[in-house]
Design a protein around this motif. Structure first.
Motif, PDB file in Angstrom:
ATOM      1  N   SER A 247       0.814  -1.218   0.000  1.00 22.98           N
ATOM      2  CA  SER A 247       0.000   0.000   0.000  1.00 22.98           C
ATOM      3  C   SER A 247       0.842   1.260   0.000  1.00 22.98           C
ATOM      4  O   SER A 247       0.440   2.294  -0.535  1.00 22.98           O
ATOM      5  CB  SER A 247      -0.931  -0.001   1.219  1.00 22.98           C
ATOM      6  N   ARG A 248       2.033   1.179   0.609  1.00 17.63           N
ATOM      7  CA  ARG A 248       2.875   2.359   0.727  1.00 17.63           C
ATOM      8  C   ARG A 248       3.605   2.683  -0.560  1.00 17.63           C
ATOM      9  O   ARG A 248       3.813   3.854  -0.893  1.00 17.63           O
ATOM     10  CB  ARG A 248       3.883   2.147   1.868  1.00 17.63           C
ATOM     11  N   VAL A 249       4.031   1.662  -1.315  1.00 15.18           N
ATOM     12  CA  VAL A 249       4.882   1.934  -2.486  1.00 15.18           C
ATOM     13  C   VAL A 249       4.127   1.866  -3.811  1.00 15.18           C
ATOM     14  O   VAL A 249       4.611   2.382  -4.820  1.00 15.18           O
ATOM     15  CB  VAL A 249       6.089   0.970  -2.531  1.00 15.18           C
ATOM     16  N   ILE A 250       2.958   1.230  -3.830  1.00 15.78           N
ATOM     17  CA  ILE A 250       2.165   1.200  -5.061  1.00 15.78           C
ATOM     18  C   ILE A 250       0.993   2.153  -4.892  1.00 15.78           C
ATOM     19  O   ILE A 250       0.063   1.887  -4.137  1.00 15.78           O
ATOM     20  CB  ILE A 250       1.684  -0.228  -5.392  1.00 15.78           C
ATOM     21  N   GLN A 251       1.049   3.263  -5.581  1.00 14.56           N
ATOM     22  CA  GLN A 251       0.080   4.329  -5.409  1.00 14.56           C
ATOM     23  C   GLN A 251      -0.896   4.362  -6.578  1.00 14.56           C
ATOM     24  O   GLN A 251      -0.556   4.031  -7.712  1.00 14.56           O
ATOM     25  CB  GLN A 251       0.787   5.690  -5.293  1.00 14.56           C
ATOM     26  N   SER A 252      -2.128   4.800  -6.287  1.00 13.06           N
ATOM     27  CA  SER A 252      -3.178   4.813  -7.301  1.00 13.06           C
ATOM     28  C   SER A 252      -2.881   5.791  -8.431  1.00 13.06           C
ATOM     29  O   SER A 252      -3.328   5.596  -9.565  1.00 13.06           O
ATOM     30  CB  SER A 252      -4.523   5.168  -6.657  1.00 13.06           C
ATOM     31  N   GLU A 253      -2.103   6.846  -8.134  1.00 10.59           N
ATOM     32  CA  GLU A 253      -1.831   7.840  -9.177  1.00 10.59           C
ATOM     33  C   GLU A 253      -0.746   7.384 -10.144  1.00 10.59           C
ATOM     34  O   GLU A 253      -0.506   8.038 -11.163  1.00 10.59           O
ATOM     35  CB  GLU A 253      -1.441   9.184  -8.549  1.00 10.59           C
ATOM     36  N   GLN A 254      -0.070   6.291  -9.839  1.00 13.60           N
ATOM     37  CA  GLN A 254       0.941   5.776 -10.755  1.00 13.60           C
ATOM     38  C   GLN A 254       0.270   5.181 -12.000  1.00 13.60           C
ATOM     39  O   GLN A 254      -0.859   4.703 -11.944  1.00 13.60           O
ATOM     40  CB  GLN A 254       1.789   4.697 -10.060  1.00 13.60           C
ATOM     41  N   SER A 255       0.984   5.189 -13.105  1.00  9.94           N
ATOM     42  CA  SER A 255       0.469   4.554 -14.315  1.00  9.94           C
ATOM     43  C   SER A 255       0.484   3.041 -14.138  1.00  9.94           C
ATOM     44  O   SER A 255       1.146   2.506 -13.240  1.00  9.94           O
ATOM     45  CB  SER A 255       1.327   4.934 -15.516  1.00  9.94           C
ATOM     46  N   VAL A 256      -0.244   2.346 -15.007  1.00 11.04           N
ATOM     47  CA  VAL A 256      -0.280   0.884 -14.947  1.00 11.04           C
ATOM     48  C   VAL A 256       1.127   0.323 -15.121  1.00 11.04           C
ATOM     49  O   VAL A 256       1.531  -0.622 -14.427  1.00 11.04           O
ATOM     50  CB  VAL A 256      -1.222   0.324 -16.039  1.00 11.04           C
ATOM     51  N   LEU A 257       1.897   0.913 -16.021  1.00 15.26           N
ATOM     52  CA  LEU A 257       3.265   0.454 -16.245  1.00 15.26           C
ATOM     53  C   LEU A 257       4.116   0.640 -14.984  1.00 15.26           C
ATOM     54  O   LEU A 257       4.885  -0.258 -14.610  1.00 15.26           O
ATOM     55  CB  LEU A 257       3.887   1.233 -17.409  1.00 15.26           C
ATOM     56  N   GLN A 258       3.972   1.784 -14.329  1.00 16.70           N
ATOM     57  CA  GLN A 258       4.729   2.041 -13.107  1.00 16.70           C
ATOM     58  C   GLN A 258       4.342   1.062 -12.006  1.00 16.70           C
ATOM     59  O   GLN A 258       5.204   0.522 -11.302  1.00 16.70           O
ATOM     60  CB  GLN A 258       4.488   3.473 -12.627  1.00 16.70           C
ATOM     61  N   ARG A 259       3.031   0.835 -11.830  1.00 20.54           N
ATOM     62  CA  ARG A 259       2.586  -0.087 -10.787  1.00 20.54           C
ATOM     63  C   ARG A 259       3.098  -1.501 -11.040  1.00 20.54           C
ATOM     64  O   ARG A 259       3.515  -2.190 -10.107  1.00 20.54           O
ATOM     65  CB  ARG A 259       1.053  -0.077 -10.694  1.00 20.54           C
ATOM     66  N   LEU A 314      -2.726  -9.139  -3.429  1.00 20.77           N
ATOM     67  CA  LEU A 314      -3.126  -7.736  -3.382  1.00 20.77           C
ATOM     68  C   LEU A 314      -3.081  -7.095  -4.763  1.00 20.77           C
ATOM     69  O   LEU A 314      -3.947  -6.280  -5.102  1.00 20.77           O
ATOM     70  CB  LEU A 314      -2.214  -6.970  -2.422  1.00 20.77           C
ATOM     71  N   ARG A 315      -2.090  -7.477  -5.569  1.00 19.32           N
ATOM     72  CA  ARG A 315      -1.964  -6.896  -6.910  1.00 19.32           C
ATOM     73  C   ARG A 315      -3.166  -7.247  -7.776  1.00 19.32           C
ATOM     74  O   ARG A 315      -3.559  -6.475  -8.664  1.00 19.32           O
ATOM     75  CB  ARG A 315      -0.668  -7.392  -7.584  1.00 19.32           C
ATOM     76  N   PHE A 316      -3.773  -8.385  -7.500  1.00 18.57           N
ATOM     77  CA  PHE A 316      -4.919  -8.796  -8.299  1.00 18.57           C
ATOM     78  C   PHE A 316      -6.248  -8.537  -7.585  1.00 18.57           C
ATOM     79  O   PHE A 316      -7.223  -9.237  -7.797  1.00 18.57           O
ATOM     80  CB  PHE A 316      -4.783 -10.278  -8.671  1.00 18.57           C
ATOM     81  N   GLY A 317      -6.226  -7.497  -6.729  1.00 22.50           N
ATOM     82  CA  GLY A 317      -7.486  -6.996  -6.184  1.00 22.50           C
ATOM     83  C   GLY A 317      -7.811  -7.392  -4.774  1.00 22.50           C
ATOM     84  O   GLY A 317      -8.895  -7.058  -4.278  1.00 22.50           O
ATOM     85  N   GLY A 318      -6.918  -8.091  -4.097  1.00 23.47           N
ATOM     86  CA  GLY A 318      -7.186  -8.484  -2.720  1.00 23.47           C
ATOM     87  C   GLY A 318      -7.173  -7.308  -1.766  1.00 23.47           C
ATOM     88  O   GLY A 318      -6.646  -6.227  -2.054  1.00 23.47           O
ATOM     89  N   VAL A 319      -7.775  -7.506  -0.594  1.00 21.16           N
ATOM     90  CA  VAL A 319      -7.843  -6.473   0.430  1.00 21.16           C
ATOM     91  C   VAL A 319      -6.813  -6.789   1.503  1.00 21.16           C
ATOM     92  O   VAL A 319      -6.690  -7.951   1.921  1.00 21.16           O
ATOM     93  CB  VAL A 319      -9.255  -6.434   1.061  1.00 21.16           C
ATOM     94  N   PRO A 320      -6.042  -5.809   1.966  1.00 23.42           N
ATOM     95  CA  PRO A 320      -5.015  -6.065   2.993  1.00 23.42           C
ATOM     96  C   PRO A 320      -5.612  -6.639   4.266  1.00 23.42           C
ATOM     97  O   PRO A 320      -6.727  -6.295   4.669  1.00 23.42           O
ATOM     98  CB  PRO A 320      -4.409  -4.677   3.247  1.00 23.42           C
ATOM     99  N   HIS A 321      -4.855  -7.534   4.897  1.00 24.55           N
ATOM    100  CA  HIS A 321      -5.259  -8.109   6.156  1.00 24.55           C
ATOM    101  C   HIS A 321      -5.068  -7.091   7.282  1.00 24.55           C
ATOM    102  O   HIS A 321      -4.161  -6.258   7.237  1.00 24.55           O
ATOM    103  CB  HIS A 321      -4.429  -9.357   6.492  1.00 24.55           C
ATOM    104  N   ARG A 322      -5.889  -7.195   8.288  1.00 18.48           N
ATOM    105  CA  ARG A 322      -5.737  -6.333   9.454  1.00 18.48           C
ATOM    106  C   ARG A 322      -4.528  -6.746  10.282  1.00 18.48           C
ATOM    107  O   ARG A 322      -3.848  -5.918  10.860  1.00 18.48           O
ATOM    108  CB  ARG A 322      -6.997  -6.404  10.329  1.00 18.48           C
ATOM    109  N   GLY A 323      -4.239  -8.017  10.330  1.00 16.42           N
ATOM    110  CA  GLY A 323      -3.103  -8.486  11.118  1.00 16.42           C
ATOM    111  C   GLY A 323      -3.527  -9.135  12.404  1.00 16.42           C
ATOM    112  O   GLY A 323      -4.677  -9.265  12.714  1.00 16.42           O
TER     113      GLY A 323
END
Length: 323
Positions: A247-259, A314-323
């Motif tokens: 979540s910290r390093v892959i940001q929504s504003e990045q392009s698909v190529l960047q992500r 997560l990359r394919f749409g999963g939701v992060p675990h709470r822990g």
């Protein structure tokens, strides 16, 4: 008196009111030990009146624990502590809730499963106030084991968990299990990112660094933390950390190529054999004998596999675990 600190400076540091923020989720047993340690702190308001209260408060933020934990009743047993409730899942949301209630000029953060040393607040405040333009003091987190003989998971934790000084040096942040800062710093850089389930402390610390504040590691500002001792516990932590990194390093504003490029680098980092770590393990004085020096790298291989699978999910749409 603290070593190297003039008595006058130490006395001035004791004038500062401190708010200690402790998030808790389903850990009444750990919280009791934490609150008892915080109730026994050496940091007290100056004066001769016997009825004078301690110069700090403890804000316990219940992050929607089960009713059976009975967190409100537990907090009520400790006069120095106040209870708050934050239904939004995540420790950073809970800490932000505590911030809205905090009265202190100085903010201190620890976790419900930590046991602060009796001089934790005193030394943390002293280190924070003796350094000009200080934005963050990261204290030491000492791990302890269940028994005399550590199992492979505990050994792995003892080598890898909570490297506060390295985190501060390399990532400009530190684990909020042991952090001190000023309220003015928090107001300047903003609260924690409540969307992150993990590593929000590193993200916040980096903002402190980017704003030009000094950051200090203090080995004498100590809390104790139990080492995880089962694969289940370690897996939960690994999933949480993987989600925080993602979540910290892959940001929504990045392009698909960047992500995709960032994701590929993350995945490769997990899949590359930890040769350097294995070499370090064989040189590590904390590990004794061939078995210990061999089993710890094997645990890391398992951790990296779990982390890689989680990041792919997560990359394919999963939701992060709470822990």
């Amino acid at each position: 008196m603290l070593e190297g600190m003039p008595q006058a400076a130490l006395e001035r540091s004791k004038d500062r009111f401190v708010s200690v923020i402790v998030p808790v989720f389903n850990d009444a047993a750990g919280l009791r030990l934490c609150l008892q340690a915080l109730a026994d702190q050496t940091y007290e308001q100056k004066g001769d009146r016997e009825d004078q209260k301690a110069n700090y408060e403890v804000i316990v933020v219940d992050n929607a624990s089960a009713e059976s934990e009975n967190i409100p009743a537990l907090v009520a047993e400790f006069p120095v502590a106040v209870y708050a409730h934050e239904p939004l899942p995540g420790s950073y949301a809970a800490r932000n809730c505590g911030l809205t209630l905090a009265k202190g000029e100085i903010l201190a953060f620890t976790d419900a499963d930590c046991v602060p040393a009796e001089d934790w607040i005193e030394k943390g405040v002293a280190r924070l106030t003796e350094i000009s333009h200080c934005g963050l003091v990261a204290g030491r987190i000492n791990l302890f084991f269940r028994g005399d003989q550590a199992n492979p998971i505990e050994l792995y934790e003892s080598v890898t968990a909570f490297p506060q000084q390295r985190l501060l040096d390399q990532q400009k942040g530190a684990a909020t299990a042991n952090v001190f800062t000023f309220r003015s710093v928090m107001d300047a850089v903003g609260p924690f990112n409540a969307k992150l389930r993990s590593q929000g402390d590193l993200e916040w610390g980096h903002r402190v660094f980017a704003a030009g504040y000094r950051q200090v590691y203090a080995a004498d500002v100590c809390v104790a933390h139990p080492a995880r001792y089962t694969l289940r516990q370690l897996r939960r932590r690994t999933l949480r950390l993987a989600g925080g990194t993602f979540s910290r390093v892959i940001q929504s504003e990045q392009s698909v190529l960047q992500r995709n490029w960032v994701f590929t680098k993350l995945l490769l980092a997990d899949l590359i054999p930890p040769v350097n770590f294995a070499i370090s393990a064989f040189k590590d004085s904390r590990l004794s004998g061939f078995r210990q020096k061999t089993v710890v790298p094997l645990v890391l291989v398992w951790v990296r596999y779990v982390s890689a699978v989680e990041k792919a999910r997560l990359r394919f749409g999963g939701v992060p675990h709470r822990g």
